[in-house]
Design a protein around this motif. Structure first.
Motif, PDB file in Angstrom:
ATOM      1  N   ASN A  43     -36.111  51.684 -33.671  1.00 35.47           N
ATOM      2  CA  ASN A  43     -36.067  51.365 -32.252  1.00 35.47           C
ATOM      3  C   ASN A  43     -35.192  50.150 -31.952  1.00 35.47           C
ATOM      4  OD1 ASN A  43     -37.808  53.465 -31.579  1.00 35.47           O
ATOM      5  ND2 ASN A  43     -39.632  52.209 -31.906  1.00 35.47           N
ATOM      6  N   LYS A  59     -22.212  62.524 -35.728  1.00 37.31           N
ATOM      7  CA  LYS A  59     -23.359  62.374 -34.823  1.00 37.31           C
ATOM      8  C   LYS A  59     -23.383  60.964 -34.239  1.00 37.31           C
ATOM      9  CE  LYS A  59     -27.359  64.290 -35.773  1.00 37.31           C
ATOM     10  NZ  LYS A  59     -28.698  64.563 -36.396  1.00 37.31           N
ATOM     11  N   LEU A 117     -25.984  58.668 -31.957  1.00 36.19           N
ATOM     12  CA  LEU A 117     -27.295  58.514 -31.329  1.00 36.19           C
ATOM     13  C   LEU A 117     -27.299  57.240 -30.509  1.00 36.19           C
ATOM     14  CD1 LEU A 117     -29.738  59.366 -34.287  1.00 36.19           C
ATOM     15  CD2 LEU A 117     -28.813  60.915 -32.555  1.00 36.19           C
ATOM     16  N   GLU A 172     -29.917  54.960 -28.479  1.00 36.12           N
ATOM     17  CA  GLU A 172     -31.360  54.722 -28.342  1.00 36.12           C
ATOM     18  C   GLU A 172     -32.161  55.917 -28.843  1.00 36.12           C
ATOM     19  OE1 GLU A 172     -31.800  53.545 -24.179  1.00 36.12           O
ATOM     20  OE2 GLU A 172     -31.754  51.445 -24.822  1.00 36.12           O
ATOM     21  N   GLY A 173     -31.690  56.477 -29.966  1.00 36.64           N
ATOM     22  CA  GLY A 173     -32.384  57.579 -30.615  1.00 36.64           C
ATOM     23  C   GLY A 173     -32.063  58.957 -30.086  1.00 36.64           C
ATOM     24  N   LYS A 174     -31.264  59.049 -29.024  1.00 41.58           N
ATOM     25  CA  LYS A 174     -30.936  60.344 -28.421  1.00 41.58           C
ATOM     26  C   LYS A 174     -29.523  60.765 -28.797  1.00 41.58           C
ATOM     27  CE  LYS A 174     -33.905  59.456 -24.395  1.00 41.58           C
ATOM     28  NZ  LYS A 174     -33.927  59.216 -22.928  1.00 41.58           N
ATOM     29  N   ASP A 175     -29.367  62.025 -29.140  1.00 45.33           N
ATOM     30  CA  ASP A 175     -28.065  62.575 -29.516  1.00 45.33           C
ATOM     31  C   ASP A 175     -27.177  62.652 -28.284  1.00 45.33           C
ATOM     32  OD1 ASP A 175     -25.874  64.022 -30.389  1.00 45.33           O
ATOM     33  OD2 ASP A 175     -27.059  65.388 -31.631  1.00 45.33           O
ATOM     34  N   LYS A 198     -25.852  65.957 -26.770  1.00 44.46           N
ATOM     35  CA  LYS A 198     -26.798  66.858 -26.092  1.00 44.46           C
ATOM     36  C   LYS A 198     -27.224  66.345 -24.721  1.00 44.46           C
ATOM     37  CE  LYS A 198     -28.584  68.574 -30.490  1.00 44.46           C
ATOM     38  NZ  LYS A 198     -29.744  68.649 -31.410  1.00 44.46           N
ATOM     39  N   LEU A 199     -26.598  65.272 -24.262  1.00 45.86           N
ATOM     40  CA  LEU A 199     -26.947  64.718 -22.951  1.00 45.86           C
ATOM     41  C   LEU A 199     -26.257  65.514 -21.842  1.00 45.86           C
ATOM     42  CD1 LEU A 199     -26.684  60.871 -23.621  1.00 45.86           C
ATOM     43  CD2 LEU A 199     -28.726  62.311 -23.691  1.00 45.86           C
ATOM     44  N   SER A 224     -29.437  62.620 -17.588  1.00 47.92           N
ATOM     45  CA  SER A 224     -29.461  61.852 -18.836  1.00 47.92           C
ATOM     46  C   SER A 224     -28.053  61.390 -19.224  1.00 47.92           C
ATOM     47  CB  SER A 224     -30.085  62.670 -19.964  1.00 47.92           C
ATOM     48  OG  SER A 224     -29.361  63.867 -20.183  1.00 47.92           O
ATOM     49  N   PHE A 251     -26.602  57.553 -19.397  1.00 45.50           N
ATOM     50  CA  PHE A 251     -25.848  57.037 -20.540  1.00 45.50           C
ATOM     51  C   PHE A 251     -24.573  56.334 -20.071  1.00 45.50           C
ATOM     52  CE2 PHE A 251     -22.330  57.870 -23.564  1.00 45.50           C
ATOM     53  CZ  PHE A 251     -22.773  57.110 -24.636  1.00 45.50           C
TER      54      PHE A 251
END
Length: 325
Positions: free
Chosen positions: A4, A68, A70, A72-75, A78-79, A83, A87
């Protein structure tokens, strides 16, 4: 460290550009990097090594060829929709050229508030107040909001660029050589302003530059790039006091010293030859054609970017045995 605490986690990032018949320029080739929240990561290397392309790919100004990212942990790949918009709000840029990056037809107030119309649901009065506050934060009077870019000096324009980046309350800012187009007397002012704003607003920076002395001043960790790949990554103190990769050693030795007597006696590591073409990089280690330690193995094997000491990563066959030559 807790996952985190990372704002960006980049794995095997590549960005290739087509160049003629069946040729590609591997501008970014296999970058692995984790950026902690609140830190400044410096990115250095010769012109054309892929620093800016790396930064722009990380924040999705360029689509990665593979790898890849990421946030804040999100790919990031895929946003979509809200979302993705979130970003883009959280990630901003300070561009290299303060003359080309500001629209000459817009007032300074309009330039700074442009992002607010998209990302912040506030009234025009609140926008005007926020513009005045941001101008004060970056060391300009509120009256500058009514001026145009051509009425400002280079340093003032870059301060406007910083205010624009801060306008939508970002978490991360990519500083793309933000001082290279400025007078030397102004460069330190801008860097000190960035440090001050980081402390006040809890920002995270990726600071791209070829000025190693300024990178040393602002960065917590420094990554060294050569022909699209990392050759070394370490904390600021370790990299500048104990560089391991021959390329890093050459860069550090080229930093000018303020003391003329010390400067005249200082030994420099000179590199032979030219930077190879990114269209046709050398086999194995890309740096081997300019390295005095190169062996046959360097021509055959790509060195692994590995941790040779705690939090000190190097891509060199010299350090395959516990970080020792």
């Amino acid at each position: 460290m807790d996952q985190n605490n990372y704002i960006f986690e980049i794995e095997d990032l590549c960005k290739y550009f087509p160049a003629g018949k069946k040729q590609v320029v591997k501008a970014v080739d296999g970058i692995n990097l984790k950026i902690r929240k609140g830190e400044t990561v410096g990115l250095v290397g010769e012109s054309g090594c892929g620093k800016t392309t790396c930064g722009r790919t990380i924040i999705k100004l360029y689509e990665p060829t593979k790898g890849k990212i990421l946030f804040e942990g999100k790919d990031v790949s895929k946003l979509h929709g809200k979302s993705l918009l979130s970003f883009k709000k959280d990630v901003q840029v300070i561009f290299q050229d303060p003359y080309a990056s500001l629209d000459p037809r817009m007032t300074i107030g309009e330039i700074i508030s442009e992002g607010m119309h998209v990302h912040l649901k506030i009234s025009q009065k609140e926008m005007d107040e926020r513009v005045a506050d941001l101008l004060n934060k970056v060391g300009l009077n509120a009256e500058y909001a009514n001026r145009f870019a051509h009425e400002l000096s280079g340093g003032q324009r870059q301060r406007v660029g910083i205010a624009r980046a801060l306008a939508v309350e970002p978490k991360f800012i990519m500083c793309d050589e933000p001082i290279s187009a400025l007078d030397v007397s102004i460069q330190a002012q801008v860097v000190n302003l960035l440090i001050k704003l980081q402390k006040e607003m809890g920002l995270t920076y990726l600071f791209i530059s070829h000025d190693l002395s300024m990178v040393k001043h602002i960065s917590d960790r420094v990554g060294v790039m050569y022909l699209g790949s990392f050759v070394e990554l370490a904390s600021n103190e370790v990299l500048y006091s104990s560089p391991k990769h021959p390329y890093t050693q050459a860069l550090i030795s080229a930093i000018p010293e303020a003391d003329p007597d010390y400067e005249s006696q200082k030994e420099r590591t000179k590199l032979e030859g030219e930077v190879p073409s990114p269209l046709n990089p050398p086999s194995g280690c890309k740096f081997r054609t300019r390295c005095k330690y190169a062996t046959e193995r360097c021509a055959k094997e790509v060195p692994e970017f590995r941790e040779v000491e705690p939090n000190h990563f190097v891509a060199c066959h010299l350090f395959d045995n516990d970080g020792k030559k």
